[in-house]
Design a protein around this motif. Structure first.
Motif, mmCIF file in Angstrom:
data_model
loop_
_atom_site.group_PDB
_atom_site.id
_atom_site.type_symbol
_atom_site.label_atom_id
_atom_site.label_comp_id
_atom_site.label_asym_id
_atom_site.label_seq_id
_atom_site.Cartn_x
_atom_site.Cartn_y
_atom_site.Cartn_z
ATOM 1 N N GLU A 169 47.029 31.087 42.407
ATOM 2 C CA GLU A 169 46.197 30.956 43.719
ATOM 3 C C GLU A 169 44.600 31.296 42.940
ATOM 4 O O GLU A 169 44.050 32.127 43.449
ATOM 5 N N PRO A 170 44.229 30.438 42.289
ATOM 6 C CA PRO A 170 42.885 30.681 41.603
ATOM 7 C C PRO A 170 41.734 30.488 42.383
ATOM 8 O O PRO A 170 40.756 31.184 42.232
ATOM 9 N N GLU A 171 42.041 29.953 43.570
ATOM 10 C CA GLU A 171 40.840 30.087 44.558
ATOM 11 C C GLU A 171 40.598 31.206 45.320
ATOM 12 O O GLU A 171 39.638 31.571 45.685
ATOM 13 N N LYS A 172 41.838 32.090 45.327
ATOM 14 C CA LYS A 172 41.605 33.309 45.969
ATOM 15 C C LYS A 172 41.273 34.663 45.000
ATOM 16 O O LYS A 172 41.115 35.605 45.371
ATOM 17 N N ALA A 173 41.551 34.178 43.635
ATOM 18 C CA ALA A 173 41.469 35.140 42.787
ATOM 19 C C ALA A 173 40.086 35.577 42.332
ATOM 20 O O ALA A 173 39.053 35.115 41.468
ATOM 21 N N LYS A 174 39.489 36.499 43.308
ATOM 22 C CA LYS A 174 38.101 37.014 43.191
ATOM 23 C C LYS A 174 38.036 38.397 42.429
ATOM 24 O O LYS A 174 37.106 38.872 41.820
ATOM 25 N N TRP A 175 39.111 39.113 42.858
ATOM 26 C CA TRP A 175 39.278 40.578 42.108
ATOM 27 C C TRP A 175 40.496 40.839 41.316
ATOM 28 O O TRP A 175 41.526 40.593 41.795
ATOM 29 N N LEU A 176 40.383 40.849 40.062
ATOM 30 C CA LEU A 176 41.268 40.782 38.914
ATOM 31 C C LEU A 176 41.351 42.286 38.394
ATOM 32 O O LEU A 176 40.656 42.573 37.647
ATOM 33 N N GLU A 177 42.456 43.020 38.441
ATOM 34 C CA GLU A 177 42.616 44.215 37.826
ATOM 35 C C GLU A 177 43.980 44.239 37.126
ATOM 36 O O GLU A 177 45.070 44.529 37.489
ATOM 37 N N LEU A 178 43.891 43.997 35.709
ATOM 38 C CA LEU A 178 45.002 43.682 35.167
ATOM 39 C C LEU A 178 45.861 44.991 34.629
ATOM 40 O O LEU A 178 44.996 45.868 34.109
ATOM 41 N N ASN A 179 47.091 44.872 34.442
ATOM 42 C CA ASN A 179 47.655 46.157 33.859
ATOM 43 C C ASN A 179 48.075 46.119 32.254
ATOM 44 O O ASN A 179 48.594 46.962 31.956
ATOM 45 N N CYS A 180 47.414 45.066 31.814
ATOM 46 C CA CYS A 180 47.677 44.766 30.434
ATOM 47 C C CYS A 180 48.944 44.805 29.902
ATOM 48 O O CYS A 180 49.167 44.686 28.604
ATOM 49 N N LYS A 181 49.865 44.711 30.904
ATOM 50 C CA LYS A 181 51.534 44.477 30.325
ATOM 51 C C LYS A 181 51.713 42.861 30.515
ATOM 52 O O LYS A 181 52.792 42.336 30.443
ATOM 53 N N ASP A 182 50.588 42.216 30.949
ATOM 54 C CA ASP A 182 51.001 40.625 31.372
ATOM 55 C C ASP A 182 51.263 39.884 30.066
ATOM 56 O O ASP A 182 50.685 40.128 29.155
ATOM 57 N N GLU A 183 52.128 38.822 30.341
ATOM 58 C CA GLU A 183 52.488 38.101 29.030
ATOM 59 C C GLU A 183 51.465 36.863 28.858
ATOM 60 O O GLU A 183 51.937 36.286 28.009
ATOM 61 N N GLN A 184 50.867 36.807 30.053
ATOM 62 C CA GLN A 184 50.022 35.622 29.838
ATOM 63 C C GLN A 184 48.917 35.894 28.773
ATOM 64 O O GLN A 184 48.524 36.966 28.988
#
Length: 304
Positions: free
Chosen positions: A33-48
């Motif tokens: 949902e890139p249009e909605k992604a304004k606040w990104l708080e990553l947990n650092c376990k993301d495989e991307q």
């Protein structure tokens, strides 16, 4: 994280960015949902891979905390709408030149990293107003302050937990600085610090909590520009000396003395009667002493 009022000092005056925005905690969900992604708080376990951040051009707030990062992905420089970048508690030693493209960045949190040299790219961010350098004790703070003179809008600075013993004289040249945090610098020479800060004409709020403060040097009275003073977590503070200096700070409106094991204020409360707010929570006042203070300061909002 802007200063918005005297009372904002109670809650460290955080203005909540993106109150109506959804918080995304994985790159995968944000990319869906890139249009909605304004606040990104990553947990650092993301495989991307973090390089995919460049696809999220609407991100305004980016948190990459506690990720063991040794460098930031250069793709962050493509997030033109970014206003807040929090990369605290990593292993950063430098910031890449690509960050210079973040023309809208106003807040950067670098606390708890491994910088030995101040990242000069910070001085090229035209809207930057708040910098957190807490727990970066390897830095040469004379050099830091000299470079920060180029950040024309800087009005909020954290220098907490840096084993500071003195403050650089150049700090008085930060002409927009309104709030300074010096938490947990127990070896700081307060006489020297107050002398320097008294020349910082724009300074309104000074935070000195958890500094093992005992005596209050008379140079505090030189800081007539102060409107808020935070002295939380200093259980051995000499309240009689503090009271003597407060009488000379005619502009002071907010005083915080929380969590300091205080049982009693001085008998004469005149030094406190010009305060709008006196915060005394987390101490050891009896009900009788609380009533005496309340009665003696009828025009002050006293909080226990």
């Amino acid at each position: 994280m802007r200063l918005i009022s005297y009372l904002s000092i109670f809650i460290l005056h955080f203005v909540l960015y993106g109150q109506t925005n959804t918080k995304f905690t994985t790159l995968k969900s944000a990319l869906n949902e890139p249009e909605k992604a304004k606040w990104l708080e990553l947990n650092c376990k993301d495989e991307q891979p973090l390089s995919q951040l460049e696809q999220l051009v609407n991100v305004q707030q980016l948190y990459l905390k506690d990720c063991a990062l040794k460098e930031l992905p250069k793709e962050i420089g493509k997030l033109q709408k970014l206003t807040l970048l929090n990369v605290q508690n990593n292993q950063l030693t430098f910031l890449s030149a690509e960050l210079e493209a973040l023309a809208n960045l106003s807040v950067i949190n670098l606390r708890g990293n491994d910088f030995e040299k101040f990242p000069s790219v910070i001085t090229k961010l035209p809207k930057l107003r708040e910098i957190d350098l807490t727990d970066n004790a390897k830095l040469d703070f004379s050099d830091v302050i000299e470079q920060l003179q180029q950040v024309e809008k800087l009005d909020f600075l954290y220098l907490s937990e840096n084993n500071l013993t003195t403050l650089p004289e150049q700090l008085s040249l930060l002409n927009a600085l309104q709030e300074l945090h010096l938490t947990n610098n127990p070896n700081l020479d307060l006489t020297q610090a107050f002398s320097v800060l008294s020349k910082t004409a724009s300074l309104k709020i000074l935070v000195l909590d958890e500094n093992q403060i005992t005596g209050i040097p008379s140079s505090l009275s030189k800081m007539t520009q102060l409107e808020g003073l935070v002295l939380d977590g200093n259980p051995n503070i000499r309240l009689d000396q503090l009271s003597n200096q407060l009488e000379k700070l005619q502009g002071l409106k907010v005083l915080l003395l929380r969590n300091s094991q205080i049982e009693k204020l001085p008998e004469n409360l005149d030094a406190f009667n010009k305060l709008a707010v006196l915060e005394l929570s987390g101490n050891r006042f009896s009900e009788t002493e609380q009533a005496r203070i309340k009665n003696g300061l009828p025009d002050t909002n006293v909080v226990f």
